[in-house]
Motif scaffolding. Structure first.
Motif, PDB file in Angstrom:
ATOM      1  N   ASN A 291       0.840  -1.202   0.000  1.00  0.00           N
ATOM      2  CA  ASN A 291       0.000   0.000   0.000  1.00  0.00           C
ATOM      3  C   ASN A 291       0.876   1.253   0.000  1.00  0.00           C
ATOM      4  N   TRP A 292       1.085   1.791  -1.185  1.00  0.00           N
ATOM      5  CA  TRP A 292       1.960   2.965  -1.330  1.00  0.00           C
ATOM      6  C   TRP A 292       1.386   4.223  -0.678  1.00  0.00           C
ATOM      7  N   GLU A 293       0.106   4.191  -0.284  1.00  0.00           N
ATOM      8  CA  GLU A 293      -0.450   5.387   0.382  1.00  0.00           C
ATOM      9  C   GLU A 293       0.183   5.570   1.759  1.00  0.00           C
ATOM     10  N   ASN A 294       0.789   4.519   2.278  1.00  0.00           N
ATOM     11  CA  ASN A 294       1.373   4.600   3.622  1.00  0.00           C
ATOM     12  C   ASN A 294       2.813   5.110   3.551  1.00  0.00           C
ATOM     13  N   PRO A 295       3.096   6.270   4.146  1.00  0.00           N
ATOM     14  CA  PRO A 295       4.441   6.858   4.021  1.00  0.00           C
ATOM     15  C   PRO A 295       5.540   6.017   4.679  1.00  0.00           C
ATOM     16  N   ASP A 296       5.204   5.294   5.739  1.00  0.00           N
ATOM     17  CA  ASP A 296       6.230   4.450   6.381  1.00  0.00           C
ATOM     18  C   ASP A 296       6.663   3.329   5.439  1.00  0.00           C
ATOM     19  N   LEU A 297       5.685   2.763   4.750  1.00  0.00           N
ATOM     20  CA  LEU A 297       6.000   1.703   3.765  1.00  0.00           C
ATOM     21  C   LEU A 297       6.915   2.279   2.689  1.00  0.00           C
ATOM     22  N   ARG A 298       6.580   3.459   2.190  1.00  0.00           N
ATOM     23  CA  ARG A 298       7.396   4.046   1.111  1.00  0.00           C
ATOM     24  C   ARG A 298       8.822   4.293   1.609  1.00  0.00           C
ATOM     25  N   ARG A 299       8.930   4.783   2.838  1.00  0.00           N
ATOM     26  CA  ARG A 299      10.274   5.021   3.403  1.00  0.00           C
ATOM     27  C   ARG A 299      11.065   3.717   3.484  1.00  0.00           C
ATOM     28  N   ALA A 300      10.403   2.651   3.890  1.00  0.00           N
ATOM     29  CA  ALA A 300      11.093   1.355   4.018  1.00  0.00           C
ATOM     30  C   ALA A 300      11.589   0.878   2.643  1.00  0.00           C
ATOM     31  N   LEU A 301      10.802   1.124   1.621  1.00  0.00           N
ATOM     32  CA  LEU A 301      11.227   0.718   0.276  1.00  0.00           C
ATOM     33  C   LEU A 301      12.425   1.548  -0.190  1.00  0.00           C
ATOM     34  N   TYR A 302      12.378   2.857   0.048  1.00  0.00           N
ATOM     35  CA  TYR A 302      13.504   3.702  -0.372  1.00  0.00           C
ATOM     36  C   TYR A 302      14.776   3.298   0.381  1.00  0.00           C
ATOM     37  N   ASP A 303      14.610   2.958   1.668  1.00  0.00           N
ATOM     38  CA  ASP A 303      15.786   2.511   2.437  1.00  0.00           C
ATOM     39  C   ASP A 303      16.383   1.256   1.804  1.00  0.00           C
ATOM     40  N   ALA A 304      15.513   0.345   1.367  1.00  0.00           N
ATOM     41  CA  ALA A 304      16.001  -0.891   0.742  1.00  0.00           C
ATOM     42  C   ALA A 304      16.789  -0.556  -0.526  1.00  0.00           C
ATOM     43  N   ALA A 305      16.281   0.378  -1.309  1.00  0.00           N
ATOM     44  CA  ALA A 305      16.998   0.759  -2.542  1.00  0.00           C
ATOM     45  C   ALA A 305      18.361   1.360  -2.185  1.00  0.00           C
ATOM     46  N   ARG A 306      18.362   2.197  -1.141  1.00  0.00           N
ATOM     47  CA  ARG A 306      19.639   2.843  -0.762  1.00  0.00           C
ATOM     48  C   ARG A 306      20.655   1.829  -0.234  1.00  0.00           C
ATOM     49  N   PHE A 307      20.164   0.737   0.354  1.00  0.00           N
ATOM     50  CA  PHE A 307      21.064  -0.331   0.804  1.00  0.00           C
ATOM     51  C   PHE A 307      21.920  -0.807  -0.377  1.00  0.00           C
ATOM     52  N   TRP A 308      21.294  -0.988  -1.537  1.00  0.00           N
ATOM     53  CA  TRP A 308      22.030  -1.476  -2.713  1.00  0.00           C
ATOM     54  C   TRP A 308      22.879  -0.375  -3.327  1.00  0.00           C
ATOM     55  N   LEU A 309      22.413   0.859  -3.237  1.00  0.00           N
ATOM     56  CA  LEU A 309      23.239   1.961  -3.733  1.00  0.00           C
ATOM     57  C   LEU A 309      24.542   2.040  -2.948  1.00  0.00           C
ATOM     58  N   ASP A 310      24.447   1.814  -1.623  1.00  0.00           N
ATOM     59  CA  ASP A 310      25.655   1.853  -0.806  1.00  0.00           C
ATOM     60  C   ASP A 310      26.636   0.756  -1.207  1.00  0.00           C
ATOM     61  N   LYS A 311      26.134  -0.264  -1.855  1.00  0.00           N
ATOM     62  CA  LYS A 311      27.019  -1.344  -2.323  1.00  0.00           C
ATOM     63  C   LYS A 311      27.601  -1.046  -3.699  1.00  0.00           C
ATOM     64  N   GLY A 312      27.235   0.090  -4.242  1.00  0.00           N
ATOM     65  CA  GLY A 312      27.848   0.507  -5.508  1.00  0.00           C
ATOM     66  C   GLY A 312      27.126   0.047  -6.757  1.00  0.00           C
ATOM     67  N   VAL A 313      25.841  -0.289  -6.641  1.00  0.00           N
ATOM     68  CA  VAL A 313      25.153  -0.713  -7.867  1.00  0.00           C
ATOM     69  C   VAL A 313      24.954   0.480  -8.809  1.00  0.00           C
ATOM     70  N   GLY A 314      24.753   0.158 -10.084  1.00  0.00           N
ATOM     71  CA  GLY A 314      24.683   1.204 -11.098  1.00  0.00           C
ATOM     72  C   GLY A 314      23.275   1.663 -11.427  1.00  0.00           C
ATOM     73  N   GLY A 315      22.290   1.137 -10.714  1.00  0.00           N
ATOM     74  CA  GLY A 315      20.928   1.588 -10.975  1.00  0.00           C
ATOM     75  C   GLY A 315      19.906   0.512 -10.695  1.00  0.00           C
ATOM     76  N   PHE A 316      18.691   0.802 -11.160  1.00  0.00           N
ATOM     77  CA  PHE A 316      17.576  -0.103 -10.859  1.00  0.00           C
ATOM     78  C   PHE A 316      16.654  -0.255 -12.057  1.00  0.00           C
TER      79      PHE A 316
END
Ligand code: GLC
Length: 577
Positions: free
Chosen positions: A197-222
């Motif tokens: 449910n993307w209407e929930n801001p906490d859920l959206r934050r958790a997803l962005y954090d997950a993406a940033r986890f991989w960015l910190d590992k040096g990935v080139g995108g999504f």
């Protein structure tokens, strides 16, 4: 066969041991100048004998990609998953599924790829998780827990039936009853893939954090999966039934809803902004006319996969049934995207992915020679404007697998489609014929590496059958054969790096009315590179005006004729530099 330059000729003859003379097109980002290669890890290379591919297998094969001129690898999901949909049902967004290896294997892959100038691109599956994700386990407990609102829950209709008559993409109702919570939850895909449910801001934050986890590992995108479904309609209402089951396909009811761009702008700010990466959205339901909002200066992604050129082989309706189509339709679809992105934005160019049948069986008349067909498509793929995405096996011209029975198939969607076709009144033979032509497993049979057992994919029992009947159909044999599909792709890739027109140049369609030839020019200042590809099984005379005063750089024929293209021949011309 004519060669492009001494360097590229050597690259072909020495099997790409010699680097191309790379042009340095100004103003383009790295991901606009490179080629992306998509890997379906389960089917790429197995180092353990388990019968399924793994991360170490990808690391071991990186040189194959380097020789193809690849600068980024999109990995379909490698996260922990019950594998109901082969990893598109994610149980943990920031870990590696043990069947693929460990996080150390992942870090090694990123580091080894980097040494070869290749960046790893992750698949973000943010429309839904697995029902085995701890978020869902908590959410389903009751209506008051901290994640109660992280999924899409609704009460039953007064008679106890599902809240709406929507059919999920894999078949059956898009709603599943949860006894524990006493409500239905929505799933665009399988019941084991509850929608977030993307209407929930906490859920959206958790997803962005997950993406940033991989960015910190040096990935080139999504690559961002199924993104057009994240915004649900303001009102949930029954749709007009489109099948005998009385249901309405969920795609028509929920794809690309007003308000979706607000979510995606936030995603862009939180995940993409200020980083030297790219994002590519899987945007079913977004057509060329919508692209201005999705890519470009004010867009939300760097590129989106838009499917009109692949969809034209299907008649509309509930699911894909083959229809006859004309080359002009394919050209129109591809050129609409080219036009929509010519002044602002960028597009991926692709003919295959892990959800599509093999292109040699999809875009050509019955009886077309698959090797010649593969070369024709590769010429278009690697010279149109945009970033080419090569799907594993496409570079050796892998065809569909000759499935003998539905039991051989693993794919959840293929089984759903087969059952649905039976319910709609088709015979088992007809249902199998549809599934054979369109099953996603056509793209998922193992990669063919050499002449060894299981084509070098595994020493164990492969999880899907391996193409077995053609000894030339593997990367090693094709590396040795200068006229192979693989070496043709390497040559084209080389040409792409040499000729700035092919990355930075504008794209102008030529001969738009031709039902045999696909022709276009890439134009930069006073220079032109012209591709002309004969999609038909007849020889076609070459219109004089195609590229006057140009020289022939490449032909897929050994001895190209002056004024006539052979059946399924592709050529590249250019003005002298
Ligand atoms: C996308 C993926 C497909 C998957 C579905 C559900 O369409 O490409 O493989 O089954 O989303 O995640």
């Amino acid at each position: 066969m004519k060669f492009v330059s001494v360097l590229c000729a050597l690259a072909l003859l020495a099997i790409a041991a010699v680097p191309c003379g790379a042009a340095e097109p100004g103003g383009l980002a790295w991901w606009q100048k490179t080629i992306v290669y998509q890997i379906y890890p389960k089917s790429f290379a197995d180092t353990t004998g388990s019968g399924t591919g793994d991360l170490a297998g990808i690391t071991a094969r990186l040189d194959h990609l380097k020789e193809l001129g690849v600068g980024a690898v999109w990995l379909t999901p490698v996260y922990p998953s019950p594998m109901v949909d082969n990893g598109y049902d994610i149980a943990d967004y920031t870990a590696i599924d043990p069947s693929y290896g460990t996080m150390a294997d992942f870090d090694r892959l990123v580091a080894e790829a980097k040494k070869r100038g290749i960046r790893i691109v992750m698949d973000l599956v943010f429309n839904h998780s697995s029902d085995a994700h701890p978020w869902f386990t908590e959410s389903k407990k009751d209506r008051t827990n901290t994640r109660a609102d992280w999924y899409v829950w609704r009460d039953a209709k007064p008679d106890g039936s599902a809240p709406t008559n929507w059919r999920s993409i894999f078949g059956g109702s898009a709603w599943t009853w949860c006894e524990e919570r006493g409500q239905y939850y929505l799933h665009t895909f399988a019941p084991q893939q509850p929608d977030l449910n993307w209407e929930n801001p906490d859920l959206r934050r958790a997803l962005y954090d997950a993406a940033r986890f991989w960015l910190d590992k040096g990935v080139g995108g999504f690559r961002v999966d199924a993104i057009t479904y994240i915004k649900k309609p303001a009102v949930f209402a029954d749709g007009v039934p489109d099948g005998k089951d009385g249901m309405a396909g969920i795609h028509a009811m929920t794809a690309n809803q007003p308000g979706i761009l607000d979510f995606l702008r936030e995603f862009r700010r939180e995940v993409r902004a200020g980083r030297d990466i790219f994002t590519v959205g899987e945007a079913n339901g977004v057509g060329p006319d919508d692209l201005k909002d999705w890519v470009g200066e004010h867009g939300v992604f760097d590129m989106v996969f838009e499917f009109s050129h692949l969809d034209l082989a299907c008649s509309g309706g509930v699911w894909c049934q083959p229809r006859d189509w004309k080359l002009t339709e394919l050209k129109r679809a591809l050129m609409a995207t080219q036009r929509a992105t010519q002044n602002s934005g960028w597009c991926p160019v692709f003919f295959e992915n892990h959800d599509q049948p093999r292109s040699v069986d999809h875009f050509f008349p019955e009886g077309a020679d698959p090797r010649r067909s593969a070369k024709v498509l590769a010429a278009v793929l690697l010279t149109l404007r945009g970033t080419p995405f090569i799907y594993q096996g496409e570079e050796i011209g892998l065809p569909n697998y000759p499935w003998r029975s539905v039991d051989e198939l693993n794919d959840i969607q293929s089984h759903g489609q087969y059952e649905f076709a039976l319910k709609e009144g088709f015979s088992p033979e007809q249902a199998l014929a549809f599934v054979r032509a369109f099953s996603r497993d056509n793209a998922r049979t193992p990669m063919l590496w050499d002449e060894g057992a299981n084509a070098g994919f595994t020493t164990g029992t492969p999880w899907l059958p391996v193409h077995a009947d053609d000894t030339a159909l593997n990367a090693a044999a094709q590396t040795r054969d200068p006229k192979s599909v693989l070496n043709w792709c390497r040559q084209l890739s080389c040409l792409r790096r040499e000729r700035e027109e092919l990355t930075a140049g504008a794209c102008e369609e030529l001969l738009p009315e031709s039902e045999e030839l696909f022709a276009f020019a890439r134009v930069l200042e006073n220079r032109r590179v012209v591709t002309v590809a004969n999609f038909s099984l007849s020889a076609v005379s070459l219109p004089q005006e195609i590229c006057s005063g140009c020289k022939l750089l490449l032909s897929s024929e050994d001895e190209p004729r002056e004024a006539e293209l052979a059946p399924l021949e592709a050529r590249i011309y250019a003005t002298e530099m």
